[in-house]
Design a protein around this motif. Sequence first.
Motif, PDB file in Angstrom:
ATOM      1  N   LEU A  31       0.971  -1.323  -0.013  1.00  0.00           N
ATOM      2  CA  LEU A  31       0.140  -0.013  -0.068  1.00  0.00           C
ATOM      3  C   LEU A  31       0.854   1.205  -0.067  1.00  0.00           C
ATOM      4  CD1 LEU A  31      -2.972  -0.883   2.493  1.00  0.00           C
ATOM      5  CD2 LEU A  31      -3.146  -0.632  -0.156  1.00  0.00           C
ATOM      6  N   THR A  32       1.919   1.066   0.910  1.00  0.00           N
ATOM      7  CA  THR A  32       2.836   2.526   0.903  1.00  0.00           C
ATOM      8  C   THR A  32       3.424   2.496  -0.663  1.00  0.00           C
ATOM      9  OG1 THR A  32       3.388   1.889   3.159  1.00  0.00           O
ATOM     10  CG2 THR A  32       4.787   3.469   2.018  1.00  0.00           C
ATOM     11  N   ILE A  33       3.837   1.461  -1.171  1.00  0.00           N
ATOM     12  CA  ILE A  33       4.553   1.808  -2.603  1.00  0.00           C
ATOM     13  C   ILE A  33       3.574   2.149  -3.411  1.00  0.00           C
ATOM     14  CG2 ILE A  33       5.474   0.515  -4.396  1.00  0.00           C
ATOM     15  CD1 ILE A  33       6.861  -1.352  -2.457  1.00  0.00           C
ATOM     16  N   ALA A  34       2.089   1.586  -3.504  1.00  0.00           N
ATOM     17  CA  ALA A  34       1.264   2.172  -4.431  1.00  0.00           C
ATOM     18  C   ALA A  34       0.830   3.770  -4.154  1.00  0.00           C
ATOM     19  CB  ALA A  34       0.033   1.136  -4.111  1.00  0.00           C
ATOM     20  N   PHE A  35       0.957   4.053  -2.923  1.00  0.00           N
ATOM     21  CA  PHE A  35       0.337   5.392  -2.477  1.00  0.00           C
ATOM     22  C   PHE A  35       1.565   6.474  -3.290  1.00  0.00           C
ATOM     23  CE2 PHE A  35      -2.277   4.111   1.182  1.00  0.00           C
ATOM     24  CZ  PHE A  35      -3.043   3.783   0.527  1.00  0.00           C
ATOM     25  N   ALA A 182      10.993   7.594  -8.641  1.00  0.00           N
ATOM     26  CA  ALA A 182       9.798   7.254  -7.974  1.00  0.00           C
ATOM     27  C   ALA A 182       9.556   6.130  -7.483  1.00  0.00           C
ATOM     28  CB  ALA A 182       8.407   7.485  -8.763  1.00  0.00           C
ATOM     29  N   LEU A 183      10.086   4.958  -8.167  1.00  0.00           N
ATOM     30  CA  LEU A 183      10.268   3.592  -7.593  1.00  0.00           C
ATOM     31  C   LEU A 183      11.159   3.320  -6.597  1.00  0.00           C
ATOM     32  CD1 LEU A 183       9.245   0.593  -8.112  1.00  0.00           C
ATOM     33  CD2 LEU A 183      11.045   0.456  -9.726  1.00  0.00           C
ATOM     34  N   PHE A 184      12.141   3.984  -6.536  1.00  0.00           N
ATOM     35  CA  PHE A 184      13.209   3.827  -5.465  1.00  0.00           C
ATOM     36  C   PHE A 184      12.722   4.656  -4.365  1.00  0.00           C
ATOM     37  CE2 PHE A 184      16.760   6.054  -3.019  1.00  0.00           C
ATOM     38  CZ  PHE A 184      17.435   5.040  -2.874  1.00  0.00           C
ATOM     39  N   ALA A 185      12.190   5.988  -4.477  1.00  0.00           N
ATOM     40  CA  ALA A 185      11.581   6.504  -3.414  1.00  0.00           C
ATOM     41  C   ALA A 185      10.433   5.772  -2.505  1.00  0.00           C
ATOM     42  CB  ALA A 185      11.097   7.980  -3.697  1.00  0.00           C
ATOM     43  N   SER A 186       9.460   5.098  -3.367  1.00  0.00           N
ATOM     44  CA  SER A 186       8.493   4.314  -3.033  1.00  0.00           C
ATOM     45  C   SER A 186       9.072   3.145  -2.292  1.00  0.00           C
ATOM     46  CB  SER A 186       7.434   3.948  -3.969  1.00  0.00           C
ATOM     47  OG  SER A 186       8.088   3.119  -5.013  1.00  0.00           O
TER      48      SER A 186
END
Length: 475
Positions: A31-35, A182-186
């Motif tokens: 969920l965190t990654i998706a947000f 964004a992927l790394f940050a998520s």
Amino acid sequence: MARGAIREGLARTGRILRSGTGSLGGRLLALTIAFVLTASVLIFFPSAANFRNSWLGERANAAHLAAIAAELAEDNLSEEAVRELLDGADAIAVARIAGGATELVLGADTGNAPLLDEDQTRRRPLREMAAVITTFTGPADRLIVLTAIPQTRPDERILVILPEAPLREALIGFSARLFWFALFASLATGALIYLALLVLFVGPMRRLSLSMTRFQENPSDARRVLSPGKRHDEIGEAERALAAMQADILAAIRQRERLASLGLAVARINHDLRNVFASAQLVSDRLAMSEDARTAAMGQRLVRAIGRGIRLCSDVLEYGRSGEAHPELQPVILAPLVEEIAGELLARSDGVIWENAIAPDITVMADRDMLHRLFGNLIRNAATAMKDQDGARLTASAHASGDEVHITLADTGPGIPGRVQARLFEPFSSGGGEGSTGLGLSIARELAGLMAGAITLQSTGPEGTVFVVSLKGAD
């Protein structure tokens, strides 16, 4: 190539999410990654529009410098020099707009390629974000007709014609870099949140669930009782509540084990006592039949004492059963059954006036044997309470209310002492009557509950006691 990298990154992200979403922590991470990715999508278009404007602004400045160089060289520029200046600015043609007139400074043939007007002299955010989409979806050979303000000459306008393909490639590269960021940050944000929740929430909850599972496997093992921590939040409260509940269950199990052992011993003792009482009753009956008045009186008292002992043994054995059988509910006509029970139990109770005011058509859904035992306990208790009382009366009545039938038993006894009323239906709670074990009402309440009914004390006092038995009526 950049599009392939984006697709590969999305596929890799999907595999990571599918492998970890089975547990609560995995779901929180997903969920965190998706947000975070959703937030990145929301900021993509403004960021891409800003990148596109910057790219076009750089090309406009480069074209302006090329135009200045061409002006300084005047007519000494060869065709090859013009091409080099245009290539340095990624432009096909450069014109200057001053005083309302357009002057071509550098130019080349644009052919029949489609054109896209781009005016950077006015900023329109929504249109700029929409232009990002058209850059991705436009024809490959489209040209951009860019109108911009030179940095060194703000009173002039410069017109630049340049191919859109380099802008498209640059925008795809920017999108790929933004995606990977964004992927790394998520992932980083999700991992940090996951670790925090794992320490603060998931780990303690897993400890609670594991403790409940281990305790369920063997609730009589004191080593499986949870030792609560020193937390003062909701998790700490849950740990302390679970530990208290497990301790209560453990104490109840141990008490039941002790009572079971005690009950087995009492059952054996009662069995032997009943045999002893049976032999003693034979002797007491012979004494009661003696012609000597004193001997006969003593025999009568002995008969009554032995009878109380036999009833005590019977009540204890009845209460000590492992459990009542499942009731076989059937329609039972109430009046004749209660009359039969009263006739059996009040036959030896001289002076008790019995009144059966139950209508002959009232029928209840009950187990006949259980109903016999239930009313037998109530009538026996009432008769004992009114023993040797002048004008003793026991009245039974009933009325239907909805789908229930309420049966009332009212006696004129001395009432139940206040110290007993609070625990009246508890085992071994006696009203102090002669020969009372304190088990009759406890058994009666259990029998009523098995038949989906209830028994309550409606009133008690010097004028008498009233019990109400509620049972399901029969259609």
